[in-house]
Design a protein around this motif. Structure first.
Motif, PDB file in Angstrom:
ATOM      1  N   GLU A   1       0.838  -1.203   0.000  1.00 32.17           N
ATOM      2  CA  GLU A   1       0.000   0.000   0.000  1.00 32.17           C
ATOM      3  C   GLU A   1       0.870   1.249   0.000  1.00 32.17           C
ATOM      4  OE1 GLU A   1      -2.764  -0.413   3.231  1.00 32.17           O
ATOM      5  OE2 GLU A   1      -4.177  -1.467   1.944  1.00 32.17           O
ATOM      6  N   ARG A   2       2.055   1.157   0.559  1.00 30.67           N
ATOM      7  CA  ARG A   2       2.990   2.288   0.583  1.00 30.67           C
ATOM      8  C   ARG A   2       3.866   2.337  -0.654  1.00 30.67           C
ATOM      9  NH1 ARG A   2       5.078   1.913   6.758  1.00 30.67           N
ATOM     10  NH2 ARG A   2       3.051   2.133   7.700  1.00 30.67           N
ATOM     11  N   ASP A   3       4.234   1.161  -1.144  1.00 33.20           N
ATOM     12  CA  ASP A   3       5.096   1.084  -2.325  1.00 33.20           C
ATOM     13  C   ASP A   3       4.561  -0.008  -3.247  1.00 33.20           C
ATOM     14  OD1 ASP A   3       7.075   0.967  -4.230  1.00 33.20           O
ATOM     15  OD2 ASP A   3       8.690   0.438  -2.840  1.00 33.20           O
ATOM     16  N   ARG A   4       3.915   0.404  -4.313  1.00 37.11           N
ATOM     17  CA  ARG A   4       3.256  -0.526  -5.241  1.00 37.11           C
ATOM     18  C   ARG A   4       4.234  -1.511  -5.887  1.00 37.11           C
ATOM     19  NH1 ARG A   4      -1.711   0.229  -3.368  1.00 37.11           N
ATOM     20  NH2 ARG A   4      -2.865   1.925  -4.292  1.00 37.11           N
ATOM     21  N   HIS A   5       5.520  -1.188  -5.905  1.00 41.47           N
ATOM     22  CA  HIS A   5       6.504  -2.091  -6.507  1.00 41.47           C
ATOM     23  C   HIS A   5       6.610  -3.408  -5.734  1.00 41.47           C
ATOM     24  CE1 HIS A   5       7.758   1.690  -8.417  1.00 41.47           C
ATOM     25  NE2 HIS A   5       8.029   0.890  -9.430  1.00 41.47           N
ATOM     26  N   LEU A   6       6.180  -3.411  -4.495  1.00 47.57           N
ATOM     27  CA  LEU A   6       6.236  -4.637  -3.705  1.00 47.57           C
ATOM     28  C   LEU A   6       5.211  -5.673  -4.172  1.00 47.57           C
ATOM     29  CD1 LEU A   6       6.824  -3.251  -0.123  1.00 47.57           C
ATOM     30  CD2 LEU A   6       8.420  -4.520  -1.561  1.00 47.57           C
ATOM     31  N   MET A   7       4.289  -5.267  -5.034  1.00 49.26           N
ATOM     32  CA  MET A   7       3.344  -6.240  -5.575  1.00 49.26           C
ATOM     33  C   MET A   7       4.076  -7.319  -6.370  1.00 49.26           C
ATOM     34  SD  MET A   7       0.449  -5.737  -4.376  1.00 49.26           S
ATOM     35  CE  MET A   7      -0.440  -6.911  -5.367  1.00 49.26           C
ATOM     36  N   PHE A   8       5.208  -6.959  -6.930  1.00 52.35           N
ATOM     37  CA  PHE A   8       6.021  -7.966  -7.617  1.00 52.35           C
ATOM     38  C   PHE A   8       6.482  -9.027  -6.619  1.00 52.35           C
ATOM     39  CE2 PHE A   8      10.020  -9.592  -9.433  1.00 52.35           C
ATOM     40  CZ  PHE A   8       9.511 -10.097 -10.614  1.00 52.35           C
ATOM     41  N   GLY A   9       6.741  -8.598  -5.379  1.00 52.14           N
ATOM     42  CA  GLY A   9       7.108  -9.530  -4.318  1.00 52.14           C
ATOM     43  C   GLY A   9       5.987 -10.517  -4.011  1.00 52.14           C
ATOM     44  N   VAL A  10       4.751 -10.068  -4.134  1.00 52.45           N
ATOM     45  CA  VAL A  10       3.605 -10.949  -3.933  1.00 52.45           C
ATOM     46  C   VAL A  10       3.630 -12.058  -4.984  1.00 52.45           C
ATOM     47  CG1 VAL A  10       1.081 -11.085  -4.047  1.00 52.45           C
ATOM     48  CG2 VAL A  10       2.179  -9.192  -2.826  1.00 52.45           C
ATOM     49  N   PHE A  11       3.832 -11.673  -6.220  1.00 50.22           N
ATOM     50  CA  PHE A  11       3.916 -12.648  -7.309  1.00 50.22           C
ATOM     51  C   PHE A  11       5.052 -13.630  -7.050  1.00 50.22           C
ATOM     52  CE2 PHE A  11       5.908 -13.814 -11.378  1.00 50.22           C
ATOM     53  CZ  PHE A  11       4.883 -14.582 -11.911  1.00 50.22           C
ATOM     54  N   MET A  12       6.206 -13.115  -6.655  1.00 46.75           N
ATOM     55  CA  MET A  12       7.366 -13.975  -6.396  1.00 46.75           C
ATOM     56  C   MET A  12       7.105 -14.923  -5.223  1.00 46.75           C
ATOM     57  SD  MET A  12       9.422 -13.478  -8.780  1.00 46.75           S
ATOM     58  CE  MET A  12      10.691 -14.533  -8.132  1.00 46.75           C
ATOM     59  N   LEU A  13       6.414 -14.436  -4.182  1.00 45.28           N
ATOM     60  CA  LEU A  13       6.122 -15.280  -3.028  1.00 45.28           C
ATOM     61  C   LEU A  13       5.222 -16.447  -3.431  1.00 45.28           C
ATOM     62  CD1 LEU A  13       6.546 -15.745  -0.023  1.00 45.28           C
ATOM     63  CD2 LEU A  13       4.565 -14.292   0.405  1.00 45.28           C
ATOM     64  N   PHE A  14       4.214 -16.184  -4.269  1.00 45.10           N
ATOM     65  CA  PHE A  14       3.352 -17.269  -4.735  1.00 45.10           C
ATOM     66  C   PHE A  14       4.150 -18.274  -5.567  1.00 45.10           C
ATOM     67  CE2 PHE A  14      -0.284 -14.756  -3.425  1.00 45.10           C
ATOM     68  CZ  PHE A  14      -1.170 -15.738  -3.015  1.00 45.10           C
ATOM     69  N   CYS A  15       5.038 -17.789  -6.406  1.00 44.88           N
ATOM     70  CA  CYS A  15       5.871 -18.697  -7.208  1.00 44.88           C
ATOM     71  C   CYS A  15       6.782 -19.530  -6.312  1.00 44.88           C
ATOM     72  CB  CYS A  15       6.703 -17.908  -8.224  1.00 44.88           C
ATOM     73  SG  CYS A  15       5.723 -17.177  -9.542  1.00 44.88           S
ATOM     74  N   CYS A  16       7.408 -18.899  -5.327  1.00 44.23           N
ATOM     75  CA  CYS A  16       8.294 -19.620  -4.408  1.00 44.23           C
ATOM     76  C   CYS A  16       7.522 -20.653  -3.601  1.00 44.23           C
ATOM     77  CB  CYS A  16       8.992 -18.641  -3.469  1.00 44.23           C
ATOM     78  SG  CYS A  16      10.231 -17.622  -4.297  1.00 44.23           S
ATOM     79  N   PHE A  17       6.298 -20.316  -3.210  1.00 48.13           N
ATOM     80  CA  PHE A  17       5.476 -21.252  -2.456  1.00 48.13           C
ATOM     81  C   PHE A  17       5.179 -22.494  -3.300  1.00 48.13           C
ATOM     82  CE2 PHE A  17       1.434 -22.801  -0.639  1.00 48.13           C
ATOM     83  CZ  PHE A  17       1.846 -22.979   0.672  1.00 48.13           C
ATOM     84  N   GLU A  18       4.883 -22.289  -4.564  1.00 48.42           N
ATOM     85  CA  GLU A  18       4.589 -23.406  -5.462  1.00 48.42           C
ATOM     86  C   GLU A  18       5.819 -24.299  -5.617  1.00 48.42           C
ATOM     87  OE1 GLU A  18       2.126 -25.743  -7.218  1.00 48.42           O
ATOM     88  OE2 GLU A  18       1.420 -23.761  -6.660  1.00 48.42           O
ATOM     89  N   VAL A  19       6.968 -23.702  -5.811  1.00 51.98           N
ATOM     90  CA  VAL A  19       8.201 -24.474  -5.933  1.00 51.98           C
ATOM     91  C   VAL A  19       8.492 -25.207  -4.625  1.00 51.98           C
ATOM     92  CG1 VAL A  19      10.704 -24.272  -6.211  1.00 51.98           C
ATOM     93  CG2 VAL A  19       9.172 -23.031  -7.751  1.00 51.98           C
ATOM     94  N   ALA A  20       8.241 -24.558  -3.495  1.00 54.27           N
ATOM     95  CA  ALA A  20       8.486 -25.186  -2.195  1.00 54.27           C
ATOM     96  C   ALA A  20       7.599 -26.411  -1.996  1.00 54.27           C
ATOM     97  CB  ALA A  20       8.268 -24.184  -1.071  1.00 54.27           C
ATOM     98  N   VAL A  21       6.348 -26.342  -2.440  1.00 48.25           N
ATOM     99  CA  VAL A  21       5.444 -27.487  -2.314  1.00 48.25           C
ATOM    100  C   VAL A  21       5.970 -28.664  -3.126  1.00 48.25           C
ATOM    101  CG1 VAL A  21       3.146 -28.340  -2.945  1.00 48.25           C
ATOM    102  CG2 VAL A  21       3.375 -26.158  -1.763  1.00 48.25           C
TER     103      VAL A  21
END
Length: 160
Positions: free
Chosen positions: A89-109
């Motif tokens: 909400e403070r820095d919209r560029h962190l939304m890319f981090g959301v995408f990366m976290l979902f990708c990392c979670f999938e790889v971790a599973v």
């Protein structure tokens, strides 16, 4: 950023994701005429060291123990993703981090399944796993986007 809001949001989002994945595999197990096979199988691998799916005996204890681990993992993931949304909400560029976290979670599973036993990927088809996690991701993101008002354009351009 209100810590109580992030905690509450993380719990709601995490439980929603866990419930969607559990429902996904429950339906797949019902279609295969083996209700609760997936959580029992994963519980047997995790807690009993099962190495051969033919040796699986579906018990409520295995299902409940695995469901607790599954729920806890999704609660932690929900909390992390809610925290990232609050920061975004403070820095919209962190939304890319959301995408990366979902990708990392999938790889971790998938990596966890390989570590527990590569044969699991033959027993539980990777497309079924990816499908369950995709449906959970859509449910979780739907809840978060509803409350945070990010546009699709902001999400697409957040990595720039």
């Amino acid at each position: 950023m209100n810590p109580q809001r992030v905690l509450y949001e993380g719990i709601v989002v995490g439980l929603a994701g866990a419930a969607v994945v559990a429902a996904w595999f429950f339906v797949l197990d019902l279609v295969a005429s083996t209700p609760f096979r997936t959580p029992a199988l994963l519980g047997a691998v995790l807690f009993d060291g099962l190495r051969d799916p033919a040796g699986l005996t579906i018990t409520s204890g295995l299902v409940l123990k695995y469901t607790a681990v599954h729920g806890l993992a999704f609660l932690l993931f929900g909390w992390a993703i809610a925290g990232l949304f609050a920061l975004a909400e403070r820095d919209r560029h962190l939304m890319f981090g959301v995408f990366m976290l979902f990708c990392c979670f999938e790889v971790a599973v998938l990596a966890a399944m390989m570590i527990l036993g590569a044969w699991l990927l033959d027993t539980l088809q990777p497309l079924a796993i990816l499908g369950g996690n995709l449906v959970a991701a859509l449910a979780m993101l739907g809840l978060l986007f509803r409350d945070h008002h990010f546009s699709l354009h902001e999400l697409r351009t957040s990595g720039e």
